[in-house]
Scaffold this active site. Structure first.
Site, mmCIF file in Angstrom:
data_model
loop_
_atom_site.group_PDB
_atom_site.id
_atom_site.type_symbol
_atom_site.label_atom_id
_atom_site.label_comp_id
_atom_site.label_asym_id
_atom_site.label_seq_id
_atom_site.Cartn_x
_atom_site.Cartn_y
_atom_site.Cartn_z
ATOM 1 N N ARG A 33 10.978 -0.799 11.387
ATOM 2 C CA ARG A 33 9.894 -0.616 12.354
ATOM 3 C C ARG A 33 9.929 -1.697 13.413
ATOM 4 O O ARG A 33 10.197 -2.848 13.128
ATOM 5 C CB ARG A 33 8.542 -0.632 11.631
ATOM 6 C CG ARG A 33 8.196 0.706 11.022
ATOM 7 C CD ARG A 33 7.071 0.619 10.043
ATOM 8 N NE ARG A 33 5.910 -0.104 10.556
ATOM 9 C CZ ARG A 33 4.785 -0.256 9.866
ATOM 10 N NH1 ARG A 33 4.677 0.264 8.656
ATOM 11 N NH2 ARG A 33 3.778 -0.910 10.379
ATOM 12 N N ARG A 75 -9.859 0.755 8.263
ATOM 13 C CA ARG A 75 -9.473 -0.625 8.586
ATOM 14 C C ARG A 75 -10.582 -1.370 9.306
ATOM 15 O O ARG A 75 -10.407 -2.538 9.633
ATOM 16 C CB ARG A 75 -8.230 -0.608 9.479
ATOM 17 C CG ARG A 75 -6.912 -0.743 8.731
ATOM 18 C CD ARG A 75 -5.785 -0.622 9.755
ATOM 19 N NE ARG A 75 -4.603 -1.354 9.420
ATOM 20 C CZ ARG A 75 -3.506 -0.814 8.888
ATOM 21 N NH1 ARG A 75 -3.468 0.452 8.560
ATOM 22 N NH2 ARG A 75 -2.442 -1.562 8.679
ATOM 23 N N ARG A 133 11.489 -5.372 5.295
ATOM 24 C CA ARG A 133 11.229 -3.949 5.017
ATOM 25 C C ARG A 133 12.132 -3.029 5.837
ATOM 26 O O ARG A 133 12.362 -3.241 7.015
ATOM 27 C CB ARG A 133 9.762 -3.635 5.359
ATOM 28 C CG ARG A 133 9.438 -2.152 5.356
ATOM 29 C CD ARG A 133 7.979 -1.878 5.251
ATOM 30 N NE ARG A 133 7.185 -2.294 6.389
ATOM 31 C CZ ARG A 133 5.853 -2.210 6.419
ATOM 32 N NH1 ARG A 133 5.184 -1.742 5.385
ATOM 33 N NH2 ARG A 133 5.203 -2.605 7.481
ATOM 34 N N ARG A 175 -0.826 -8.860 13.355
ATOM 35 C CA ARG A 175 -1.388 -7.853 12.437
ATOM 36 C C ARG A 175 -2.222 -8.519 11.353
ATOM 37 O O ARG A 175 -3.258 -7.983 10.944
ATOM 38 C CB ARG A 175 -0.255 -7.005 11.832
ATOM 39 C CG ARG A 175 0.290 -6.003 12.860
ATOM 40 C CD ARG A 175 1.695 -5.550 12.550
ATOM 41 N NE ARG A 175 1.842 -4.871 11.295
ATOM 42 C CZ ARG A 175 3.012 -4.656 10.692
ATOM 43 N NH1 ARG A 175 4.130 -5.089 11.267
ATOM 44 N NH2 ARG A 175 3.064 -4.019 9.560
ATOM 45 N N LYS A 205 0.825 -1.212 0.000
ATOM 46 C CA LYS A 205 0.000 0.000 0.000
ATOM 47 C C LYS A 205 0.861 1.265 0.000
ATOM 48 O O LYS A 205 0.658 2.172 -0.801
ATOM 49 C CB LYS A 205 -0.925 0.026 1.236
ATOM 50 C CG LYS A 205 -1.864 -1.168 1.346
ATOM 51 C CD LYS A 205 -2.766 -1.071 2.573
ATOM 52 C CE LYS A 205 -2.030 -1.103 3.894
ATOM 53 N NZ LYS A 205 -1.316 -2.367 4.183
HETATM 54 P P1 ADP Z 1 2.206 -1.841 3.229
HETATM 55 O O1 ADP Z 1 2.203 -0.340 3.218
HETATM 56 O O2 ADP Z 1 1.004 -2.429 2.551
HETATM 57 O O3 ADP Z 1 2.415 -2.432 4.581
HETATM 58 P P2 ADP Z 1 4.790 -1.586 1.825
HETATM 59 O O4 ADP Z 1 4.488 -0.750 0.647
HETATM 60 O O5 ADP Z 1 5.519 -0.960 2.951
HETATM 61 O O6 ADP Z 1 3.445 -2.318 2.353
HETATM 62 O O7 ADP Z 1 5.612 -2.870 1.311
HETATM 63 C C1 ADP Z 1 6.125 -3.835 2.222
HETATM 64 C C2 ADP Z 1 7.545 -4.224 1.796
HETATM 65 O O8 ADP Z 1 7.478 -4.972 0.576
HETATM 66 C C3 ADP Z 1 8.465 -3.050 1.512
HETATM 67 O O9 ADP Z 1 9.762 -3.396 1.951
HETATM 68 C C4 ADP Z 1 8.426 -2.890 -0.009
HETATM 69 O O10 ADP Z 1 9.645 -2.380 -0.528
HETATM 70 C C5 ADP Z 1 8.174 -4.314 -0.483
HETATM 71 N N1 ADP Z 1 7.284 -4.381 -1.650
HETATM 72 C C6 ADP Z 1 6.220 -3.593 -1.950
HETATM 73 N N2 ADP Z 1 5.613 -3.979 -3.096
HETATM 74 C C7 ADP Z 1 6.291 -5.072 -3.528
HETATM 75 C C8 ADP Z 1 6.151 -5.943 -4.668
HETATM 76 N N3 ADP Z 1 5.183 -5.770 -5.580
HETATM 77 N N4 ADP Z 1 7.037 -6.973 -4.778
HETATM 78 C C9 ADP Z 1 8.017 -7.158 -3.857
HETATM 79 N N5 ADP Z 1 8.193 -6.369 -2.779
HETATM 80 C C10 ADP Z 1 7.362 -5.344 -2.602
HETATM 81 P P1 ADP Z 2 0.944 -1.882 7.677
HETATM 82 O O1 ADP Z 2 2.288 -1.841 7.049
HETATM 83 O O2 ADP Z 2 0.704 -3.042 8.571
HETATM 84 O O3 ADP Z 2 -0.177 -1.732 6.722
HETATM 85 P P2 ADP Z 2 0.540 0.716 9.026
HETATM 86 O O4 ADP Z 2 1.746 1.559 9.032
HETATM 87 O O5 ADP Z 2 -0.569 1.063 8.122
HETATM 88 O O6 ADP Z 2 1.031 -0.775 8.780
HETATM 89 O O7 ADP Z 2 -0.042 0.590 10.500
HETATM 90 C C1 ADP Z 2 0.793 0.280 11.599
HETATM 91 C C2 ADP Z 2 -0.049 0.102 12.845
HETATM 92 O O8 ADP Z 2 -0.743 1.342 13.122
HETATM 93 C C3 ADP Z 2 -1.178 -0.938 12.734
HETATM 94 O O9 ADP Z 2 -0.723 -2.249 13.042
HETATM 95 C C4 ADP Z 2 -2.189 -0.401 13.755
HETATM 96 O O10 ADP Z 2 -1.788 -0.702 15.077
HETATM 97 C C5 ADP Z 2 -2.059 1.115 13.584
HETATM 98 N N1 ADP Z 2 -3.016 1.646 12.582
HETATM 99 C C6 ADP Z 2 -2.710 2.239 11.398
HETATM 100 N N2 ADP Z 2 -3.831 2.607 10.741
HETATM 101 C C7 ADP Z 2 -4.877 2.230 11.526
HETATM 102 C C8 ADP Z 2 -6.286 2.315 11.394
HETATM 103 N N3 ADP Z 2 -6.866 2.868 10.313
HETATM 104 N N4 ADP Z 2 -7.060 1.824 12.413
HETATM 105 C C9 ADP Z 2 -6.490 1.285 13.509
HETATM 106 N N5 ADP Z 2 -5.172 1.158 13.692
HETATM 107 C C10 ADP Z 2 -4.353 1.639 12.715
#
Ligand code: ADP
Ligand code: ADP
Ligand code: ZN
Length: 216
Positions: free
Chosen positions: A161, A88, A127, A172, A13
């Site tokens: 993180r 969420r 990551r 999660r 995302k």
């Molecule tokens: P989210 O925000 O949904 O938690 P991230 O965008 O942070 O996910 O992506 C999680 C990890 O996977 C990051 O280290 C990112 O560089 C990697 N990543 C994201 N998209 C891809 C993909 N299509 N293929 C492989 N690795 C990816």
């Molecule tokens: P991810 O890479 O898992 O998608 P985020 O950075 O979006 O992680 O979120 C990290 C943490 O922040 C989540 O595990 C949750 O504890 C909290 N969080 C983020 N967005 C929300 C939301 N919309 N509602 C509740 N908790 C949230």
């Protein structure tokens, strides 16, 4: 344009929101980033949220809805935005519909990013990000072009993180399937859901999202 990127932790995302924001001049709004900023600032909200985040649970709805409501009223979000990590829960989705209606606008599309659980765990545990500008990287899939140097800002410091370890990721994922996955049906009913294959390479996923946005 107002978009939601929906998907489990590690689905990509943040990565895709960042690319889309640049390409389409949209503002990326991440509740995870907002919460981490509150944790870093040591505010009362941050202290409360930090403990919950370390366990991999969701922060209470009223807290994140409050953060988003405040953010939507800032001037820069007038041209459109991408919500990354919000809503969420069904309660958050309903609150969002409300907040947008109050502002005379509505959600355009929700992009669902589908990724297998095993890949999610691998993505999360590999990551890391630039400590200075926040650019995201991965140990296997997205290393800086020059080893140890951020592509975007040249910094040589990186961070991981606290919640990006296998144990917390499992929690999660559980929270995702119990509380967030029901949103897929919610948005399908509204006719706004578009699913993309999140297992493909980063640039191919970006292409698929742009295609989904450009077709009615
Ligand atoms: P989210 O925000 O949904 O938690 P991230 O965008 O942070 O996910 O992506 C999680 C990890 O996977 C990051 O280290 C990112 O560089 C990697 N990543 C994201 N998209 C891809 C993909 N299509 N293929 C492989 N690795 C990816
Ligand atoms: P991810 O890479 O898992 O998608 P985020 O950075 O979006 O992680 O979120 C990290 C943490 O922040 C989540 O595990 C949750 O504890 C909290 N969080 C983020 N967005 C929300 C939301 N919309 N509602 C509740 N908790 C949230
Ligand atoms: Zn950087």
């Amino acid at each position: 344009m107002i978009l939601v990127l929906l998907g489990p932790p590690g689905a990509g995302k943040g990565t895709q929101a960042n690319l889309l924001a640049k390409k389409r001049s949209l503002v990326q709004l991440s509740t995870g980033d907002m919460l981490r900023a509150a944790v870093a600032a040591g505010t009362p909200l941050g202290r409360k949220a930090g403990a919950i985040m370390e366990r991999g649970e969701l922060v209470p709805d009223d807290v994140v809805i409050g953060l988003i409501a405040e953010r939507l009223d800032q001037k820069d979000s007038g041209g459109g935005y991408i919500l990354d990590g919000f809503p969420r829960t069904i309660a958050q989705a309903e609150a969002l519909d409300h907040l947008l209606a109050e502002r005379g606008t509505t959600l355009d599309k929700v992009i669902e990013m589908k990724v297998d659980d095993d890949a999610l765990v691998e993505r999360i545990t590999g990551r890391f990000a630039c400590a200075k500008c926040g650019e995201g990287y991965h140990d296997l899939y997205k290393l800086p072009k020059r080893a140890g140097v951020c592509d975007r800002c040249g910094s040589t410091e990186f961070v991981r993180r606290k919640d990006d370890n296998e144990e917390v990721v499992r929690a999660r994922l559980k929270a995702y399937y119990a509380q967030t996955e029901p949103l897929i049906g919610h948005y399908r009913k509204q006719g706004k859901l578009r699913a993309v294959d999140g297992m493909a390479d980063i640039n191919l996923v970006q292409k698929a999202i742009n295609q989904a946005l450009d077709t009615p």
